[in-house]
Design a protein around this motif. Sequence first.
Motif, PDB file in Angstrom:
ATOM      1  N   ILE A  60       0.832  -1.200   0.000  1.00 17.87           N
ATOM      2  CA  ILE A  60       0.000   0.000   0.000  1.00 17.87           C
ATOM      3  C   ILE A  60       0.870   1.254   0.000  1.00 17.87           C
ATOM      4  CG2 ILE A  60      -1.530   1.328   1.537  1.00 17.87           C
ATOM      5  CD1 ILE A  60      -3.013  -1.396   1.933  1.00 17.87           C
ATOM      6  N   VAL A  61       1.975   1.199   0.755  1.00 19.73           N
ATOM      7  CA  VAL A  61       2.903   2.333   0.748  1.00 19.73           C
ATOM      8  C   VAL A  61       3.445   2.547  -0.672  1.00 19.73           C
ATOM      9  CG1 VAL A  61       5.149   3.146   1.576  1.00 19.73           C
ATOM     10  CG2 VAL A  61       3.518   2.147   3.186  1.00 19.73           C
ATOM     11  N   LEU A  62       3.767   1.437  -1.364  1.00 18.86           N
ATOM     12  CA  LEU A  62       4.294   1.527  -2.726  1.00 18.86           C
ATOM     13  C   LEU A  62       3.258   2.125  -3.680  1.00 18.86           C
ATOM     14  CD1 LEU A  62       6.207  -1.869  -3.105  1.00 18.86           C
ATOM     15  CD2 LEU A  62       7.202   0.421  -2.928  1.00 18.86           C
ATOM     16  N   VAL A  63       2.027   1.588  -3.642  1.00 15.21           N
ATOM     17  CA  VAL A  63       0.976   2.107  -4.523  1.00 15.21           C
ATOM     18  C   VAL A  63       0.725   3.577  -4.211  1.00 15.21           C
ATOM     19  CG1 VAL A  63      -1.430   1.883  -5.246  1.00 15.21           C
ATOM     20  CG2 VAL A  63      -0.100  -0.169  -4.775  1.00 15.21           C
ATOM     21  N   TYR A  64       0.705   3.893  -2.919  1.00 17.09           N
ATOM     22  CA  TYR A  64       0.448   5.273  -2.518  1.00 17.09           C
ATOM     23  C   TYR A  64       1.515   6.208  -3.086  1.00 17.09           C
ATOM     24  CZ  TYR A  64      -0.208   9.419   0.314  1.00 17.09           C
ATOM     25  OH  TYR A  64      -0.394  10.709   0.713  1.00 17.09           O
ATOM     26  N   SER A  65       2.771   5.837  -2.932  1.00 17.34           N
ATOM     27  CA  SER A  65       3.806   6.791  -3.337  1.00 17.34           C
ATOM     28  C   SER A  65       4.032   6.818  -4.844  1.00 17.34           C
ATOM     29  CB  SER A  65       5.112   6.533  -2.584  1.00 17.34           C
ATOM     30  OG  SER A  65       5.397   5.169  -2.537  1.00 17.34           O
ATOM     31  N   PHE A  66       3.916   5.665  -5.510  1.00 15.30           N
ATOM     32  CA  PHE A  66       4.241   5.657  -6.940  1.00 15.30           C
ATOM     33  C   PHE A  66       3.041   5.966  -7.831  1.00 15.30           C
ATOM     34  CE2 PHE A  66       7.815   3.268  -5.263  1.00 15.30           C
ATOM     35  CZ  PHE A  66       8.856   3.890  -5.908  1.00 15.30           C
ATOM     36  N   SER A  67       1.833   5.581  -7.408  1.00 14.01           N
ATOM     37  CA  SER A  67       0.663   5.846  -8.247  1.00 14.01           C
ATOM     38  C   SER A  67      -0.138   7.037  -7.743  1.00 14.01           C
ATOM     39  CB  SER A  67      -0.251   4.616  -8.303  1.00 14.01           C
ATOM     40  OG  SER A  67       0.343   3.600  -9.064  1.00 14.01           O
ATOM     41  N   TYR A  68      -0.516   6.965  -6.480  1.00 15.85           N
ATOM     42  CA  TYR A  68      -1.454   7.954  -5.954  1.00 15.85           C
ATOM     43  C   TYR A  68      -0.830   9.342  -5.866  1.00 15.85           C
ATOM     44  CZ  TYR A  68      -5.028  10.073  -3.063  1.00 15.85           C
ATOM     45  OH  TYR A  68      -5.985  10.901  -2.587  1.00 15.85           O
ATOM     46  N   ARG A  69       0.322   9.423  -5.217  1.00 18.48           N
ATOM     47  CA  ARG A  69       0.965  10.728  -5.039  1.00 18.48           C
ATOM     48  C   ARG A  69       1.346  11.348  -6.380  1.00 18.48           C
ATOM     49  NH1 ARG A  69       3.577  12.569  -0.690  1.00 18.48           N
ATOM     50  NH2 ARG A  69       3.895  14.371  -2.031  1.00 18.48           N
ATOM     51  N   ARG A  70       1.901  10.521  -7.271  1.00 19.23           N
ATOM     52  CA  ARG A  70       2.328  11.063  -8.563  1.00 19.23           C
ATOM     53  C   ARG A  70       1.130  11.567  -9.363  1.00 19.23           C
ATOM     54  NH1 ARG A  70       7.122   7.025 -10.721  1.00 19.23           N
ATOM     55  NH2 ARG A  70       8.623   7.567  -9.110  1.00 19.23           N
ATOM     56  N   GLU A  77       2.778  10.801 -16.378  1.00 12.18           N
ATOM     57  CA  GLU A  77       3.788   9.981 -17.049  1.00 12.18           C
ATOM     58  C   GLU A  77       4.490   9.075 -16.033  1.00 12.18           C
ATOM     59  OE1 GLU A  77       4.493  11.262 -20.603  1.00 12.18           O
ATOM     60  OE2 GLU A  77       4.793   9.105 -20.629  1.00 12.18           O
ATOM     61  N   GLY A  78       4.868   9.661 -14.906  1.00 15.96           N
ATOM     62  CA  GLY A  78       5.587   8.914 -13.877  1.00 15.96           C
ATOM     63  C   GLY A  78       4.700   7.898 -13.163  1.00 15.96           C
ATOM     64  N   ALA A  79       3.396   8.191 -13.091  1.00 20.09           N
ATOM     65  CA  ALA A  79       2.478   7.311 -12.365  1.00 20.09           C
ATOM     66  C   ALA A  79       2.027   6.136 -13.225  1.00 20.09           C
ATOM     67  CB  ALA A  79       1.250   8.104 -11.899  1.00 20.09           C
ATOM     68  N   ARG A  80       2.135   6.278 -14.535  1.00 20.94           N
ATOM     69  CA  ARG A  80       1.483   5.345 -15.436  1.00 20.94           C
ATOM     70  C   ARG A  80       2.047   3.925 -15.342  1.00 20.94           C
ATOM     71  NH1 ARG A  80       1.041   5.072 -21.652  1.00 20.94           N
ATOM     72  NH2 ARG A  80      -1.077   4.300 -21.852  1.00 20.94           N
ATOM     73  N   THR A  81       3.360   3.772 -15.527  1.00 18.92           N
ATOM     74  CA  THR A  81       3.952   2.438 -15.505  1.00 18.92           C
ATOM     75  C   THR A  81       3.793   1.755 -14.142  1.00 18.92           C
ATOM     76  OG1 THR A  81       5.502   3.188 -17.183  1.00 18.92           O
ATOM     77  CG2 THR A  81       6.032   1.132 -16.068  1.00 18.92           C
ATOM     78  N   PRO A  82       4.085   2.453 -13.023  1.00 23.13           N
ATOM     79  CA  PRO A  82       3.848   1.786 -11.730  1.00 23.13           C
ATOM     80  C   PRO A  82       2.397   1.339 -11.577  1.00 23.13           C
ATOM     81  CG  PRO A  82       5.109   3.799 -11.399  1.00 23.13           C
ATOM     82  CD  PRO A  82       4.721   3.776 -12.848  1.00 23.13           C
ATOM     83  N   THR A  83       1.447   2.153 -12.044  1.00 23.68           N
ATOM     84  CA  THR A  83       0.031   1.791 -11.900  1.00 23.68           C
ATOM     85  C   THR A  83      -0.280   0.533 -12.697  1.00 23.68           C
ATOM     86  OG1 THR A  83      -0.511   4.121 -11.599  1.00 23.68           O
ATOM     87  CG2 THR A  83      -2.341   2.658 -12.146  1.00 23.68           C
ATOM     88  N   LEU A  84       0.313   0.404 -13.885  1.00 22.54           N
ATOM     89  CA  LEU A  84       0.121  -0.815 -14.685  1.00 22.54           C
ATOM     90  C   LEU A  84       0.682  -2.028 -13.938  1.00 22.54           C
ATOM     91  CD1 LEU A  84      -0.626  -2.276 -17.338  1.00 22.54           C
ATOM     92  CD2 LEU A  84       1.652  -1.696 -18.181  1.00 22.54           C
ATOM     93  N   VAL A  85       1.888  -1.879 -13.409  1.00 26.92           N
ATOM     94  CA  VAL A  85       2.521  -2.982 -12.670  1.00 26.92           C
ATOM     95  C   VAL A  85       1.677  -3.354 -11.448  1.00 26.92           C
ATOM     96  CG1 VAL A  85       4.567  -3.640 -11.338  1.00 26.92           C
ATOM     97  CG2 VAL A  85       4.833  -2.396 -13.494  1.00 26.92           C
ATOM     98  N   PHE A  86       1.220  -2.347 -10.699  1.00 25.43           N
ATOM     99  CA  PHE A  86       0.392  -2.612  -9.510  1.00 25.43           C
ATOM    100  C   PHE A  86      -0.912  -3.305  -9.922  1.00 25.43           C
ATOM    101  CE2 PHE A  86       2.570   1.331  -7.633  1.00 25.43           C
ATOM    102  CZ  PHE A  86       3.553   0.563  -7.048  1.00 25.43           C
ATOM    103  N   GLY A  87      -1.480  -2.873 -11.052  1.00 23.32           N
ATOM    104  CA  GLY A  87      -2.723  -3.488 -11.523  1.00 23.32           C
ATOM    105  C   GLY A  87      -2.533  -4.957 -11.830  1.00 23.32           C
TER     106      GLY A  87
END
Length: 157
Positions: A60-70, A77-87
């Motif tokens: 959750i910390v990872l999703v929060y910092s890489f997807s949500y915060r970005r 642009e920065g949030a997109r790839t992490p969000t795909l990986v998290f999905g």
Amino acid sequence: MSAGLTTSASGETAHTLILVGLILQGIQVAIVLGIGFLVVLAPGLGGIIFGAAAIGILWIVLVYSFSYRRTEEGDYEGARTPTLVFGILSLLGLGLISGILYLVAYSKLGDAIDETTDVTPPWNPPAPISGMKYCPACGRPSPSSSRYCQSCGARFL
Ligand SMILES: [Zn+2]
């Protein structure tokens, strides 16, 4: 104005989707933690469950910092790839609904990037001037008689 500094409707949607996904997974971790407390008297099982909960919290910390915060900051642009990986990882794990939400958010982030990217008009060559020819390399005019571009030095064919 560069991409990512402007908010867009799709970016807002992505932001909300990621938030809902995070809340759902937060609830899952809370349930796992609750079970862990219930079985804390059975040491082996309790350890496994607390381990799973710890991984869930880290996640959750990872999703929060890489997807949500970005996304919140407009860094689509920065949030997109992490969000795909998290999905994808959520789909593979237990977070089916969150996984789908993240994947929809991923596609919305793509829309958001399109919406916030400045559309620069295609480069227009200058109107032809008689007696001039145009460099194939840089597009600038040179007199028809010249063998080399006067702007960049490329050789004319
Ligand atoms: Zn040239």
